[in-house]
Design a protein around this motif. Structure first.
Motif, PDB file in Angstrom:
ATOM      1  N   GLU A   6       0.832  -1.285   0.065  1.00 16.39           N
ATOM      2  CA  GLU A   6       0.069  -0.190   0.026  1.00 16.39           C
ATOM      3  C   GLU A   6       0.799   1.180   0.176  1.00 16.39           C
ATOM      4  O   GLU A   6       0.390   2.058  -0.718  1.00 16.39           O
ATOM      5  CB  GLU A   6      -0.811  -0.032   1.311  1.00 16.39           C
ATOM      6  N   MET A   7       1.793   1.237   0.718  1.00  8.57           N
ATOM      7  CA  MET A   7       2.873   2.397   0.834  1.00  8.57           C
ATOM      8  C   MET A   7       3.627   2.617  -0.361  1.00  8.57           C
ATOM      9  O   MET A   7       3.688   3.738  -0.859  1.00  8.57           O
ATOM     10  CB  MET A   7       3.805   2.178   2.157  1.00  8.57           C
ATOM     11  N   ILE A   8       3.878   1.565  -0.973  1.00  7.68           N
ATOM     12  CA  ILE A   8       4.610   1.429  -2.365  1.00  7.68           C
ATOM     13  C   ILE A   8       3.817   2.092  -3.353  1.00  7.68           C
ATOM     14  O   ILE A   8       4.154   3.045  -3.949  1.00  7.68           O
ATOM     15  CB  ILE A   8       5.126   0.111  -2.779  1.00  7.68           C
ATOM     16  N   LYS A   9       2.539   1.868  -3.450  1.00  2.00           N
ATOM     17  CA  LYS A   9       1.683   2.255  -4.315  1.00  2.00           C
ATOM     18  C   LYS A   9       1.327   3.724  -4.263  1.00  2.00           C
ATOM     19  O   LYS A   9       1.371   4.561  -5.186  1.00  2.00           O
ATOM     20  CB  LYS A   9       0.213   1.510  -4.300  1.00  2.00           C
ATOM     21  N   HIS A 201      10.460   9.327   5.927  1.00  2.00           N
ATOM     22  CA  HIS A 201       9.769   8.298   6.396  1.00  2.00           C
ATOM     23  C   HIS A 201       8.205   8.604   6.024  1.00  2.00           C
ATOM     24  O   HIS A 201       7.831   9.642   6.054  1.00  2.00           O
ATOM     25  CB  HIS A 201       9.536   8.274   7.948  1.00  2.00           C
ATOM     26  N   TYR A 202       7.550   7.521   5.497  1.00  2.00           N
ATOM     27  CA  TYR A 202       6.094   7.462   4.879  1.00  2.00           C
ATOM     28  C   TYR A 202       5.286   6.665   5.594  1.00  2.00           C
ATOM     29  O   TYR A 202       5.555   5.571   6.128  1.00  2.00           O
ATOM     30  CB  TYR A 202       6.136   7.285   3.473  1.00  2.00           C
ATOM     31  N   THR A 203       3.973   6.941   5.857  1.00  2.00           N
ATOM     32  CA  THR A 203       3.200   6.361   6.297  1.00  2.00           C
ATOM     33  C   THR A 203       1.662   6.536   5.774  1.00  2.00           C
ATOM     34  O   THR A 203       1.205   7.577   5.666  1.00  2.00           O
ATOM     35  CB  THR A 203       3.052   6.450   7.975  1.00  2.00           C
ATOM     36  N   PRO A 204       0.744   5.566   5.645  1.00  2.00           N
ATOM     37  CA  PRO A 204      -0.390   5.939   5.035  1.00  2.00           C
ATOM     38  C   PRO A 204      -1.586   6.362   6.295  1.00  2.00           C
ATOM     39  O   PRO A 204      -2.379   6.800   5.924  1.00  2.00           O
ATOM     40  CB  PRO A 204      -1.080   4.435   4.496  1.00  2.00           C
ATOM     41  N   ASP A 205      -1.059   6.015   7.251  1.00  2.00           N
ATOM     42  CA  ASP A 205      -1.881   6.285   8.549  1.00  2.00           C
ATOM     43  C   ASP A 205      -1.337   7.394   9.413  1.00  2.00           C
ATOM     44  O   ASP A 205      -0.585   7.270  10.497  1.00  2.00           O
ATOM     45  CB  ASP A 205      -1.989   5.105   9.554  1.00  2.00           C
ATOM     46  N   PHE A 206      -1.044   8.685   8.832  1.00  2.00           N
ATOM     47  CA  PHE A 206      -0.541   9.896   9.535  1.00  2.00           C
ATOM     48  C   PHE A 206      -1.102  10.003  10.622  1.00  2.00           C
ATOM     49  O   PHE A 206      -2.268  10.051  11.182  1.00  2.00           O
ATOM     50  CB  PHE A 206      -0.878  10.821   8.480  1.00  2.00           C
ATOM     51  N   PRO A 209       0.119   5.837  15.887  1.00  2.00           N
ATOM     52  CA  PRO A 209       1.453   5.099  16.431  1.00  2.00           C
ATOM     53  C   PRO A 209       1.828   3.884  15.911  1.00  2.00           C
ATOM     54  O   PRO A 209       0.960   2.797  16.015  1.00  2.00           O
ATOM     55  CB  PRO A 209       1.037   4.887  18.121  1.00  2.00           C
ATOM     56  N   ARG A 210       2.832   3.989  15.529  1.00  2.00           N
ATOM     57  CA  ARG A 210       3.357   2.717  14.746  1.00  2.00           C
ATOM     58  C   ARG A 210       4.873   2.903  14.820  1.00  2.00           C
ATOM     59  O   ARG A 210       5.473   3.967  15.153  1.00  2.00           O
ATOM     60  CB  ARG A 210       3.154   2.525  13.421  1.00  2.00           C
ATOM     61  N   ILE A 211       5.700   2.068  14.448  1.00  2.00           N
ATOM     62  CA  ILE A 211       7.139   2.001  14.622  1.00  2.00           C
ATOM     63  C   ILE A 211       7.546   3.492  13.570  1.00  2.00           C
ATOM     64  O   ILE A 211       7.076   3.274  12.518  1.00  2.00           O
ATOM     65  CB  ILE A 211       7.865   1.008  14.037  1.00  2.00           C
ATOM     66  N   ASP A 212       8.326   4.387  14.066  1.00  2.00           N
ATOM     67  CA  ASP A 212       8.840   5.642  13.251  1.00  2.00           C
ATOM     68  C   ASP A 212       7.683   6.551  13.101  1.00  2.00           C
ATOM     69  O   ASP A 212       7.757   7.442  12.161  1.00  2.00           O
ATOM     70  CB  ASP A 212       9.582   5.057  11.918  1.00  2.00           C
ATOM     71  N   TYR A 213       6.502   6.265  13.413  1.00  2.00           N
ATOM     72  CA  TYR A 213       5.258   7.276  13.237  1.00  2.00           C
ATOM     73  C   TYR A 213       5.766   8.656  13.469  1.00  2.00           C
ATOM     74  O   TYR A 213       4.981   9.438  12.744  1.00  2.00           O
ATOM     75  CB  TYR A 213       4.117   6.800  13.806  1.00  2.00           C
ATOM     76  N   VAL A 217       5.684  11.096   7.657  1.00  2.00           N
ATOM     77  CA  VAL A 217       4.376  11.849   6.847  1.00  2.00           C
ATOM     78  C   VAL A 217       3.683  11.408   6.029  1.00  2.00           C
ATOM     79  O   VAL A 217       3.944  10.048   5.497  1.00  2.00           O
ATOM     80  CB  VAL A 217       5.140  13.285   5.969  1.00  2.00           C
ATOM     81  N   GLY A 218       2.236  11.992   5.887  1.00  2.00           N
ATOM     82  CA  GLY A 218       1.481  11.001   4.986  1.00  2.00           C
ATOM     83  C   GLY A 218       1.619  11.701   3.554  1.00  2.00           C
ATOM     84  O   GLY A 218       2.378  12.449   3.166  1.00  2.00           O
ATOM     85  N   LYS A 219       0.390  11.218   2.804  1.00  2.00           N
ATOM     86  CA  LYS A 219       0.469  11.606   1.565  1.00  2.00           C
ATOM     87  C   LYS A 219       0.279  12.978   1.312  1.00  2.00           C
ATOM     88  O   LYS A 219       0.947  13.616   0.467  1.00  2.00           O
ATOM     89  CB  LYS A 219      -0.741  10.842   0.759  1.00  2.00           C
ATOM     90  N   GLU A 220      -0.514  13.648   1.796  1.00  2.00           N
ATOM     91  CA  GLU A 220      -0.719  14.946   1.565  1.00  2.00           C
ATOM     92  C   GLU A 220       0.635  15.818   1.932  1.00  2.00           C
ATOM     93  O   GLU A 220       1.116  16.763   1.177  1.00  2.00           O
ATOM     94  CB  GLU A 220      -1.766  15.561   2.634  1.00  2.00           C
ATOM     95  N   HIS A 221       1.334  15.657   3.002  1.00  2.00           N
ATOM     96  CA  HIS A 221       2.512  16.308   3.203  1.00  2.00           C
ATOM     97  C   HIS A 221       3.624  16.021   2.407  1.00  2.00           C
ATOM     98  O   HIS A 221       4.415  16.984   1.794  1.00  2.00           O
ATOM     99  CB  HIS A 221       2.902  15.890   4.516  1.00  2.00           C
ATOM    100  N   MET A 222       3.727  14.737   1.964  1.00  2.00           N
ATOM    101  CA  MET A 222       4.616  14.455   0.875  1.00  2.00           C
ATOM    102  C   MET A 222       4.486  15.075  -0.466  1.00  2.00           C
ATOM    103  O   MET A 222       5.395  15.602  -1.274  1.00  2.00           O
ATOM    104  CB  MET A 222       4.713  12.679   0.784  1.00  2.00           C
TER     105      MET A 222
END
Length: 336
Positions: A6-9, A201-206, A209-213, A217-222
């Motif tokens: 999901e993150m790769i996509k 670092h990227y996450t779909p769940d901005f 709490p997860r590792i390195d959250y 940043v999320g999609k909008e920030h990126m």
């Protein structure tokens, strides 16, 4: 696996260039047996076939792959099965690890060295080790290793000094807090000084709490970061000393740079002197550059020139003269 895909996509849809994976195959090669993280890390490890699938999925999404390897085993895996990927990286934790550096020598493409929290002599050791064994495609990745990072300690200027000191390209790995209101600006500002590689670092769940959250940043920030980086790099330019069309137009004599004109009425038969010329901006462009005014000094006027009228060679009896003037305010010595 599904979460990673999901993150790769997402990363591909944003239009980024590469995705970096953190590889570890043998935790006992990386951590002491009794390390408190051992049991947790074991649960995170993908097998070779899974990584094969992940690398293939990244390639399918037109992303370059970078493998950040934590153990010799993961480096060996890349060397044996994925030598065609864009780059491998040695984390700062392995910067002077002889066995990791030795295995990295087998990789033919770019070798990235994480240099955050590292001294000059530690960086020098790794760079020299690779160069002495014939490697020249080396890239430094600078990042302040604090989660999250206090921007006052980032010190972007240090990157330029490292780049100059080692004569190597360098990139910036940003770990600004996900909820810092200046995250986008801090992340992209390195581009304003010509640093054209950013790691985030990227996450779909901005914010979840997860590792390195806390540094992800999320999609909008990126997307905002990407846009700002592109703008900063465009402004930074390529350093060319040649003038653009806009600069050439801006530098036109007359409308912008002042043109040579008559300070007073000059009558036919009189000579051009320092006393009867001036420089003024004009409505129309003229061909005579300011520095060429000296060629007119001492020349006879062929027809009346009114005050403020542009002076050019059509209005004077021009002969080639080598001029040597001692005092611009006072006099002129001519040699024909």
């Amino acid at each position: 696996m599904a979460y990673l895909k999901e993150m790769i996509k997402d990363i591909a849809q944003i239009g980024l260039d590469a995705v970096k994976f953190h590889l570890l195959f043998n935790p006992y090669s990386y951590l002491q047996n009794e390390h408190p993280l051992m049991e947790t890390v074991k649960k995170w490890i993908f097998k070779e076939k899974q990584w094969d699938e992940i690398f293939k999925y990244a390639s399918k999404n037109n992303l370059d792959t970078i493998a950040l390897c934590d153990d010799v085993e993961s480096l060996a895996y890349v060397n044996n099965k994925h030598k065609d990927i864009k780059a491998i990286e040695l984390h700062a934790t392995s910067l002077n690890d002889y066995f990791m550096l030795k295995e990295a020598l087998k990789f033919n493409n770019q070798i990235i060295l994480g240099v955050g929290g590292s001294t000059i002599d530690e960086i020098e050791y790794a760079v020299n080790f690779l160069k002495e064994h014939g490697k020249s495609n080396i890239f430094l990745m600078y990042g302040y290793q604090s989660y999250p990072t206090n921007y006052e300690e980032i010190n972007l200027l240090k990157m330029l000094k490292l780049k100059s000191l080692f004569d190597l390209p360098i990139g910036y790995a940003d770990h600004t807090a996900y909820d810092d209101q200046n995250n986008v600006d801090i992340s992209s500002l390195a581009a304003a000084i010509g640093i054209n590689v950013l790691e985030k670092h990227y996450t779909p769940d901005f914010g979840i709490p997860r590792i390195d959250y806390h540094a992800a940043v999320g999609k909008e920030h990126m997307m905002q970061i990407k846009k700002k980086m592109e703008m900063y790099l465009t402004i930074y330019g390529n350093g060319s000393l040649s003038m653009s069309e806009a600069e050439l137009k801006y530098g036109n004599i007359g409308p912008m740079k002042k043109a040579l004109v008559a300070k007073i009425d000059i009558y036919k038969g009189e000579k051009i002197s320092f006393n009867n010329i001036w420089f003024k901006r004009t409505e129309k462009e003229v061909p005579i550059k300011q520095k060429e005014f000296i060629k007119f000094i001492g020349l006879e006027v062929l027809k009346d020139i009114k005050k403020d009228e542009v002076i050019d060679f059509s209005k004077v009896n021009y002969k080639y003269i080598i001029s040597n003037f001692k005092d611009l305010a006072g006099g002129l010595e001519e040699k024909k």
